[in-house]
Design a protein around this motif. Structure first.
Motif, PDB file in Angstrom:
ATOM      1  N   TRP A  34      79.599  45.437  78.273  1.00 45.27           N
ATOM      2  CA  TRP A  34      79.906  46.063  76.993  1.00 45.27           C
ATOM      3  C   TRP A  34      81.270  45.616  76.476  1.00 45.27           C
ATOM      4  O   TRP A  34      81.437  45.279  75.304  1.00 45.27           O
ATOM      5  N   ARG A  68      77.684  43.434  74.437  1.00 45.93           N
ATOM      6  CA  ARG A  68      76.270  43.722  74.621  1.00 45.93           C
ATOM      7  C   ARG A  68      75.965  43.664  76.114  1.00 45.93           C
ATOM      8  O   ARG A  68      76.744  43.111  76.893  1.00 45.93           O
ATOM      9  N   THR A  69      74.826  44.231  76.502  1.00 42.16           N
ATOM     10  CA  THR A  69      74.475  44.311  77.918  1.00 42.16           C
ATOM     11  C   THR A  69      73.195  43.534  78.198  1.00 42.16           C
ATOM     12  O   THR A  69      72.362  43.335  77.311  1.00 42.16           O
ATOM     13  N   ASP A  95      68.706  46.629  78.041  1.00 41.22           N
ATOM     14  CA  ASP A  95      68.892  47.660  77.024  1.00 41.22           C
ATOM     15  C   ASP A  95      69.217  48.974  77.735  1.00 41.22           C
ATOM     16  O   ASP A  95      68.445  49.469  78.547  1.00 41.22           O
ATOM     17  N   ASP A 133      71.332  40.795  67.335  1.00 41.71           N
ATOM     18  CA  ASP A 133      72.668  40.474  67.827  1.00 41.71           C
ATOM     19  C   ASP A 133      72.819  38.957  67.888  1.00 41.71           C
ATOM     20  O   ASP A 133      71.933  38.212  67.457  1.00 41.71           O
ATOM     21  N   VAL A 178      68.434  44.608  67.693  1.00 36.47           N
ATOM     22  CA  VAL A 178      69.380  45.718  67.770  1.00 36.47           C
ATOM     23  C   VAL A 178      68.766  46.975  67.178  1.00 36.47           C
ATOM     24  O   VAL A 178      68.812  48.052  67.767  1.00 36.47           O
ATOM     25  N   TRP A 206      76.881  50.317  64.190  1.00 36.47           N
ATOM     26  CA  TRP A 206      76.562  48.891  64.081  1.00 36.47           C
ATOM     27  C   TRP A 206      76.910  48.379  62.684  1.00 36.47           C
ATOM     28  O   TRP A 206      77.499  47.309  62.522  1.00 36.47           O
ATOM     29  N   THR A 261      66.940  45.737  72.717  1.00 36.73           N
ATOM     30  CA  THR A 261      67.628  44.485  73.028  1.00 36.73           C
ATOM     31  C   THR A 261      67.070  43.804  74.274  1.00 36.73           C
ATOM     32  O   THR A 261      67.559  42.746  74.666  1.00 36.73           O
TER      33      THR A 261
END
Length: 816
Positions: free
Chosen positions: A373, A378-379, A382, A535, A541, A569, A692
């Motif tokens: 993160w 982002r990971t 999800d 993303d 997203v 976002w 995601t």
């Protein structure tokens, strides 16, 4: 005096297992200019008294991923960082007393095998062979997880700390953070030993996370439970067996009576999750102490007597042992029992990695996720199940958090059934017509706090909580859901849908900016369309409905649960000083869905709107003298409109629609029927098909990608993906299911190999078929391909369908 640096790239607040794992993983990602501040000594919160169990079991895909990663990390950590560590991989047996519990185990087995874990379901005889001291007469079976075990929490934390320090990260003990302020785009944290400036901050303060959150203007949704476990003296029979076998007993969990039992040297450790549980520091008369480091609550054995009796009947040798020690310490709980990992809502460059009820098992995975993160934005997986933004403002209420935390604790091992609504902490947010639909038989569940009708019961239907405790399609709701769906098909249905997240976007350049954010086309004024936000990796997203009122004036509408996620976002990507205004107006409006072939006739009686306007149009109209926005769309897949109203006008407009609809066969329908209807159309749901975990192209959404427009977020990644062979593809499946439809993350098989997973499943009442939406290996995403869906351990034949809806494939009814 603590030696505190004046600057750092990231400051982690809290030195338990999760905080130290976060520091370790940040350093591992190359961010070595990071500092951890701990107000006392490492492990002084919940970590020091944790039992240290390390399971992989979960029916949440993301939590299972996180826990699986932890076990993989812990196996090699001692050698990697050169620090001794007691980690016993004993395996575990999770006991099942009922058919539904065994179904849950079979589902978990399928998920675990998909993730490469050798989880298996065993019968009573094999339970006895693995655990000779157990009574099995009333058991149906068990789930055996060979990767389960236990670890010393303090050694784990110190090993991660050593690894982080060796890579250049710093840890400062006895250094509480007492204030925080934003200055020149940085965080300035005040401590008794001076100030430290940083770019990012992480709240990993465990059961003190709410206290730390307040420094940043954030009320962390959480409470603190008292959790006890009992240590027993040595048992000679156990010592003799372990010596002969050369290993410890598997960790035993009787999930239907809510306790675990673990071999501790040659004694035992019993940990119940009792329903007559106790919250601590839950009222103004019981404030959290200034310092509770390395402290415990007084013993309260009376609360555990039933579980102690049950455990000794299950494992009789336990009854021969004396009690050695009681451990009664604080464990934090979020309202749903999952941790908080991700962006701190509403606070720039701040993150949370806190409120872990199973912090030792999840610490390794949590550190990985948190570091992703912070460093990448982002990971890999999800992680919505743990995202702090899943809780909106209503969840900040402490009474709500206490009620939900106690419910989760008392049902820690409970099965989560698809038609069951948890009763605690309810009735937080009501639709303006709640009483009207309740009088019609509505059965409710909470969606981001909003009470929405799930189905409508008729007089005499069983609406007890016990009736919902099944995975079966059949239940008192089945007939009613079908009636609701067929009313929408043949006449008309109305669904009350409060809580849509709604954002007002306007100002010069709003259209151009929005176009750069979505993969497709921004609709013209008077039109509405779907916008997909990707993303940088092209992953999904979110999805929003974009309602264009003017050239640079839009309403963006998204799922109720997505309110904070989607607003942030948009907000974080909005150009600075652009003149574009973005406002969250969710609380100002409500919505009703009117859908079915008679919907036009109903509206014609109560409005002079132009009802011949085409699909995907909208107009401002009057109904019963009140304004509303009439939007020609239908998630139910029939001729229909969404009626968007101001909160204060909703009841008046609903009454007009309801009265006019009676002679046309208008019926109310609920969220369960809507889910059935949308499956028949192949419509995606947020954080099921839309997550995601998948790219826009994998999601079968290429028709919403306008390749020839100027650069948009994720375009480069999607272009590269298009040049490669696809790996996965979205499909609709018709399944020869038995009693149960395919739940989320049911494994797809072809010729003995795992080839994909389901994301949604249910029964389509208009097509009379069991349907699943899923992701499958791209070469198999061809109409007519026969595969198998693993539904609670049963292999069910399924056929891949054509890339068009099962119901009204040409959208003729929608456009009529």
């Amino acid at each position: 005096m603590a030696d505190i640096p004046s600057t750092a790239r990231v400051v982690v607040i809290g030195g338990g297992a999760v905080g130290v794992s976060s520091l370790y993983h940040l350093a591992k990602a190359g961010w070595t200019d990071c500092v951890l501040l701990e107000k006392n000594e490492l492990t002084s919160g919940s970590t020091w008294h944790a039992a240290g169990n390390v399971p992989t079991f979960s029916t949440s895909w993301s939590l299972m991923n996180m826990q699986r990663y932890s076990t993989e990390l812990y196996r090699g950590l001692a050698q990697e960082v050169d620090y001794p560590m007691n980690y016993h991989v004993t395996g575990s047996l999770r006991l099942g007393h009922s058919k539904e519990r065994m179904r849950e185990f079979l589902r978990a087995r399928g998920m675990g095998r998909y993730q490469g874990m050798d989880i298996e379901v065993v019968g009573p005889d094999e339970i006895k062979s693995r655990y000779p001291f157990i009574e099995t007469h009333d058991l149906q079976g068990a789930l055996h997880d060979p990767s389960d075990g236990d670890i010393d929490p303090a050694q784990l934390t110190q090993a991660l700390a050593k690894g982080a320090r060796d890579m250049g990260a710093k840890i400062v003990r006895f250094c509480p953070v007492t204030a925080a302020r934003r200055e020149n785009g940085e965080w300035v944290l005040t401590t008794p030993h001076g100030e430290i400036r940083c770019e990012y901050v992480v709240n990993a303060a465990g059961y003190r996370a709410q206290e730390v959150g307040r420094l940043f203007g954030r009320t962390v949704p959480m409470m603190v439970m008292s959790h006890q476990y009992i240590l027993f003296e040595e048992i000679p029979e156990l010592a003799a067996w372990s010596k002969e076998a050369g290993h410890k007993l598997p960790l035993l969990r009787d999930v239907d009576t809510s306790w675990y039992l673990r071999q501790e040297k040659n004694g035992m450790n019993l940990g119940p999750y009792e329903k007559n549980c106790r919250a601590h520091w839950a009222t103004p008369d019981d404030p959290m102490p200034e310092d509770f480091s390395f402290q415990l609550y007084p013993d309260d054995l009376e609360r555990l007597e039933w579980h102690l009796k049950d455990a000794t009947e299950r494992v009789p040798i336990l009854g021969t042992a004396g009690l050695s020690k009681m451990i009664n310490g604080p464990i934090p709980y979020a309202p749903d029992g999952n941790p908080l990992i991700g962006p701190m809502p509403g606070v720039p460059n701040a993150f949370e990695a806190c409120v872990f009820t199973f912090g030792i098992a999840q610490a390794g995975g949590a550190g990985k996720v948190l570091a992703e993160w912070v460093t990448e934005g982002r990971t890999e997986w999800d992680m919505w199940s743990c995202d702090p933004r899943r809780f909106t403002a209503f969840a900040a209420d402490h009474d709500y958090c206490v009620a939900k935390g106690m419910e989760v604790y008392g049902n820690e091992y409970a099965i989560h059934f698809p038609h069951h609504a948890w009763p605690a902490g309810r009735n937080r947010k009501f639709s303006p017509i709640h009483d009207r639909i309740a009088a019609l038989g509505a059965q409710f569940d909470a969606y981001n706090g909003w009470e929405r009708a799930t189905w409508y019961a008729a007089p005499g239907d069983d609406t007890s909580e016990a009736s919902t405790q099944t995975f079966n399609r059949a239940g008192p709701w089945e007939k009613r859901i079908r009636e609701e769906c067929l009313a929408v098909r043949d006449a008309a249905g109305v669904l009350d849908l409060p809580g849509f997240s709604r954002f007002r976007l306007e100002g010069p350049g709003a259209r151009e900016w929005l176009s750069s954010m979505i993969t497709g086309v921004v609709p013209k004024p008077g039109r509405i369309g779907l916008g997909y936000f990707a993303d940088e990796g092209g992953r999904i997203v979110t999805e929003m409905s974009i309602m264009a009122l003017k050239e640079d004036f839009f309403f963006l509408i998204t799922a109720a649960a997505a309110e904070l996620h989607d607003f942030e976002w948009l907000q974080k990507n909005l150009p600075q000083a652009s003149g574009i205004s973005l406002r969250n107006v969710t609380d100002d409006f409500s919505c009703q869905i009117l859908s079915g072939p008679k919907s036009r006739a109903i509206l014609a009686e109560i409005t002079d709107a132009d009802l011949t306007q085409s699909w995907l149009s909208h107009q401002s109209v009057q109904i019963a003298g009140r304004w509303c926005q009439l939007v020609r769309v239908s998630f139910a897949g029939e001729l229909g409109w969404e009626i968007h109203t101001k909160i204060e006008d909703t009841a008046t407009i609903f009454d007009a629609v309801w009265q006019a609809g009676q002679k046309h066969g208008l019926k109310p329908f609920g969220m369960f029927a809507l889910d059935s209807l949308r499956l028949e159309k192949g419509y995606r749901a947020w954080k099921q098909e839309l997550s995601t975990d998948y790219t826009v192209l994998q999601g079968g959404l290429e028709r919403f990608v306008k390749w020839d427009k100027p650069a948009f977020r994720g375009k480069a990644a999607l272009e590269q993906e298009k040049q490669r062979d696809e790996t996965k593809r979205f499909v609709t499946l018709v399944v020869e299911a038995g009693e149960c439809d395919a739940p989320y993350m049911s494994t797809l098989w072809h010729n003995g190999k795992v080839v994909g997973e389901t994301l949604s499943g249910g029964f389509g009442n208009r097509v009379d078929k069991s349907i699943a939406l899923g992701m499958i290996r791209a070469d198999l995403a061809v109409a007519g391909t026969r595969i198998e869906v693993e539904i609670f351990g049963e292999s069910c034949p399924a056929i891949v369908q054509e890339d068009k809806p099962l119901w009204d494939p040409l959208n003729e009814r929608l456009r009529s």
